[in-house]
Scaffold this motif. Structure first.
Motif, PDB file in Angstrom:
ATOM      1  N   LEU A  96      26.698  35.433  15.864  1.00  0.00           N
ATOM      2  CA  LEU A  96      27.368  34.820  16.998  1.00  0.00           C
ATOM      3  C   LEU A  96      28.812  35.302  17.021  1.00  0.00           C
ATOM      4  O   LEU A  96      29.546  35.121  16.044  1.00  0.00           O
ATOM      5  N   LEU A  97      29.213  35.924  18.110  1.00  0.00           N
ATOM      6  CA  LEU A  97      30.586  36.406  18.259  1.00  0.00           C
ATOM      7  C   LEU A  97      31.311  35.568  19.304  1.00  0.00           C
ATOM      8  O   LEU A  97      30.867  35.459  20.452  1.00  0.00           O
ATOM      9  N   HIS A  98      32.431  34.980  18.900  1.00  0.00           N
ATOM     10  CA  HIS A  98      33.271  34.181  19.791  1.00  0.00           C
ATOM     11  C   HIS A  98      34.545  34.968  20.070  1.00  0.00           C
ATOM     12  O   HIS A  98      35.326  35.253  19.164  1.00  0.00           O
ATOM     13  N   SER A  99      34.736  35.343  21.329  1.00  0.00           N
ATOM     14  CA  SER A  99      35.918  36.116  21.709  1.00  0.00           C
ATOM     15  C   SER A  99      36.483  35.539  23.006  1.00  0.00           C
ATOM     16  O   SER A  99      36.418  36.151  24.064  1.00  0.00           O
ATOM     17  N   VAL A 100      37.024  34.337  22.898  1.00  0.00           N
ATOM     18  CA  VAL A 100      37.492  33.591  24.062  1.00  0.00           C
ATOM     19  C   VAL A 100      38.892  33.051  23.802  1.00  0.00           C
ATOM     20  O   VAL A 100      39.144  32.464  22.748  1.00  0.00           O
ATOM     21  N   ALA A 101      39.801  33.241  24.761  1.00  0.00           N
ATOM     22  CA  ALA A 101      41.145  32.678  24.664  1.00  0.00           C
ATOM     23  C   ALA A 101      41.752  32.616  26.059  1.00  0.00           C
ATOM     24  O   ALA A 101      41.482  33.471  26.907  1.00  0.00           O
ATOM     25  N   TYR A 102      42.562  31.595  26.279  1.00  0.00           N
ATOM     26  CA  TYR A 102      43.218  31.469  27.587  1.00  0.00           C
ATOM     27  C   TYR A 102      44.394  30.511  27.490  1.00  0.00           C
ATOM     28  O   TYR A 102      44.335  29.486  26.808  1.00  0.00           O
ATOM     29  N   ALA A 103      45.459  30.850  28.192  1.00  0.00           N
ATOM     30  CA  ALA A 103      46.581  29.950  28.434  1.00  0.00           C
ATOM     31  C   ALA A 103      47.129  30.307  29.802  1.00  0.00           C
ATOM     32  O   ALA A 103      47.128  31.486  30.196  1.00  0.00           O
ATOM     33  N   SER A 104      47.564  29.329  30.541  1.00  0.00           N
ATOM     34  CA  SER A 104      48.102  29.609  31.873  1.00  0.00           C
ATOM     35  C   SER A 104      49.371  30.449  31.734  1.00  0.00           C
ATOM     36  O   SER A 104      50.131  30.301  30.768  1.00  0.00           O
ATOM     37  N   LEU A 105      49.600  31.331  32.696  1.00  0.00           N
ATOM     38  CA  LEU A 105      50.773  32.193  32.635  1.00  0.00           C
ATOM     39  C   LEU A 105      52.057  31.372  32.650  1.00  0.00           C
ATOM     40  O   LEU A 105      53.059  31.758  32.034  1.00  0.00           O
ATOM     41  N   GLU A 106      52.020  30.228  33.356  1.00  0.00           N
ATOM     42  CA  GLU A 106      53.207  29.371  33.411  1.00  0.00           C
ATOM     43  C   GLU A 106      53.607  28.879  32.022  1.00  0.00           C
ATOM     44  O   GLU A 106      54.795  28.722  31.719  1.00  0.00           O
ATOM     45  N   ASP A 107      52.636  28.633  31.172  1.00  0.00           N
ATOM     46  CA  ASP A 107      52.920  28.138  29.827  1.00  0.00           C
ATOM     47  C   ASP A 107      53.017  29.260  28.806  1.00  0.00           C
ATOM     48  O   ASP A 107      53.619  29.085  27.748  1.00  0.00           O
ATOM     49  N   ARG A 109      54.344  32.356  29.439  1.00  0.00           N
ATOM     50  CA  ARG A 109      55.516  33.196  29.645  1.00  0.00           C
ATOM     51  C   ARG A 109      56.843  32.446  29.539  1.00  0.00           C
ATOM     52  O   ARG A 109      57.875  32.932  29.980  1.00  0.00           O
ATOM     53  N   VAL A 110      56.781  31.263  28.966  1.00  0.00           N
ATOM     54  CA  VAL A 110      58.012  30.529  28.664  1.00  0.00           C
ATOM     55  C   VAL A 110      58.083  30.341  27.156  1.00  0.00           C
ATOM     56  O   VAL A 110      57.071  30.460  26.461  1.00  0.00           O
ATOM     57  N   PRO A 111      59.267  30.072  26.610  1.00  0.00           N
ATOM     58  CA  PRO A 111      59.342  29.784  25.178  1.00  0.00           C
ATOM     59  C   PRO A 111      58.391  28.650  24.817  1.00  0.00           C
ATOM     60  O   PRO A 111      58.161  27.736  25.621  1.00  0.00           O
ATOM     61  N   THR A 112      57.844  28.709  23.626  1.00  0.00           N
ATOM     62  CA  THR A 112      56.872  27.705  23.199  1.00  0.00           C
ATOM     63  C   THR A 112      57.415  26.293  23.337  1.00  0.00           C
ATOM     64  O   THR A 112      56.681  25.359  23.683  1.00  0.00           O
ATOM     65  N   VAL A 113      58.697  26.120  23.113  1.00  0.00           N
ATOM     66  CA  VAL A 113      59.310  24.802  23.190  1.00  0.00           C
ATOM     67  C   VAL A 113      59.223  24.225  24.606  1.00  0.00           C
ATOM     68  O   VAL A 113      59.326  23.013  24.801  1.00  0.00           O
ATOM     69  N   GLU A 114      59.000  25.077  25.608  1.00  0.00           N
ATOM     70  CA  GLU A 114      58.922  24.623  26.994  1.00  0.00           C
ATOM     71  C   GLU A 114      57.486  24.499  27.498  1.00  0.00           C
ATOM     72  O   GLU A 114      57.269  24.189  28.678  1.00  0.00           O
ATOM     73  N   CYS A 115      56.507  24.733  26.646  1.00  0.00           N
ATOM     74  CA  CYS A 115      55.115  24.625  27.061  1.00  0.00           C
ATOM     75  C   CYS A 115      54.825  23.195  27.525  1.00  0.00           C
ATOM     76  O   CYS A 115      55.233  22.227  26.890  1.00  0.00           O
ATOM     77  N   SER A 116      54.088  23.062  28.621  1.00  0.00           N
ATOM     78  CA  SER A 116      53.778  21.736  29.139  1.00  0.00           C
ATOM     79  C   SER A 116      52.684  21.065  28.322  1.00  0.00           C
ATOM     80  O   SER A 116      51.907  21.730  27.629  1.00  0.00           O
ATOM     81  N   ARG A 117      52.614  19.746  28.419  1.00  0.00           N
ATOM     82  CA  ARG A 117      51.577  19.008  27.701  1.00  0.00           C
ATOM     83  C   ARG A 117      50.183  19.417  28.181  1.00  0.00           C
ATOM     84  O   ARG A 117      49.276  19.665  27.381  1.00  0.00           O
ATOM     85  N   ASP A 118      50.017  19.490  29.491  1.00  0.00           N
ATOM     86  CA  ASP A 118      48.716  19.877  30.034  1.00  0.00           C
ATOM     87  C   ASP A 118      48.369  21.315  29.668  1.00  0.00           C
ATOM     88  O   ASP A 118      47.211  21.641  29.393  1.00  0.00           O
TER      89      ASP A 118
END
Length: 278
Positions: A96-107, A109-118
């Motif tokens: 079984l190969l798992h190759s999945v990842a996603y984060a919204s560009l809004e979160d 492309r900002v510093p991690t400290v500014e990532c939204s809760r959602d």
């Protein structure tokens, strides 16, 4: 006898021909293995079915590719449906190969400290928790001595500016791999991850990895960046019987970049540049 002769498994996360998951699947099928594939769900109003089409044209006519179905890793029901398809086609699966990842560009492309809760919850759900959800759903059909593999990156171990929220997700994924290895060990199931150097993929484009390939080539002990084929072979190794006895490991396929404590030979080039400028 070929490496994957008589072996059957599920490949989760192929997006197009540049996907690392596809490079691994190619090695498996060339080695005699049979694969079932998933693709990102297409939007209801997408008459062209772009996601399905991208993967479908890769496997069309290949007798080793047994099915292609959509998968929304945020849906337990959909995950269960995919496993039922695999069960009907294969009975049991050996990899079984798992190759999945996603984060919204809004979160992303900002510093991690500014990532939204959602944004944090969404990225963690898809990029990290999905490994737990998919593996758990696959447990009833995983054969004895089967192998599970995830795709991670060095940005989960060390700070990689620009990788930001995805680095946090990969750190969680790395830990998940180790704990799943412990949980599934009594069943003879191995769980590992590949940490590949930078390659041209949809994922690397999203995190702004442009220029990283040159850096890896200049700094790594091998003096070059990796290729899709090299990662494909490493992934196939972890999913094959050749890696029996190996579990809870993060296998770096990056020319040794992760072991460097300084820029290495790049320092020599920098020193020469400074000397010429004087």
């Amino acid at each position: 006898m070929q490496l994957f002769e008589g072996k059957k498994g599920l490949i989760v996360g192929v997006a197009n021909n540049h996907s690392i998951a596809w490079a691994i699947a190619e090695q498996i099928m060339a080695g005699g293995g049979e694969c079932g594939f998933t693709h990102l769900p297409d939007k209801p109003d997408d008459e062209r079915k772009k996601n399905r089409h991208r993967v479908g044209k890769l496997i069309d006519g290949n007798p080793s590719a047994k099915f292609l179905v959509p998968l929304d890793v945020q849906s337990n029901e959909n995950i269960a449906e995919v496993m039922e398809t695999a069960k009907q086609e294969f009975g049991e699966i050996d990899f079984l190969l798992h190759s999945v990842a996603y984060a919204s560009l809004e979160d992303l492309r900002v510093p991690t400290v500014e990532c939204s809760r959602d944004g944090f919850k969404l990225a963690m759900d898809i990029s990290a928790y999905s490994m737990i959800a998919v593996t758990n759903a696959a447990r009833p059909i995983l054969s004895k001595n089967s192998s599970v593999c995830a795709m991670t990156y060095y940005g989960g171990e060390r700070i990689v500016p620009g990788y930001n929220m995805m680095g946090v997700c990969k750190a969680a994924l790395d830990s998940i791999v180790k704990y799943l290895a412990f949980d599934l060990g009594p069943d003879g199931v191995r769980v590992n991850a590949i940490s590949a150097g930078p390659l041209k993929t949809l994922a690397s484009s999203a995190v702004g990895a442009k220029g990283m390939t040159d850096l890896y080539a200049a700094v790594s002990p091998l003096g070059d960046n990796i290729t899709h084929e090299q990662v494909g072979k490493a992934g196939a190794y972890l999913l094959s019987d050749m890696s029996q006895g190996v579990t809870a490991e993060i296998l770096h396929v990056d020319g040794g970049y992760n072991q460097m404590g300084s820029p290495g030979r790049l320092l020599d080039s920098y020193a020469e540049l400074i000397a010429k400028s004087k």
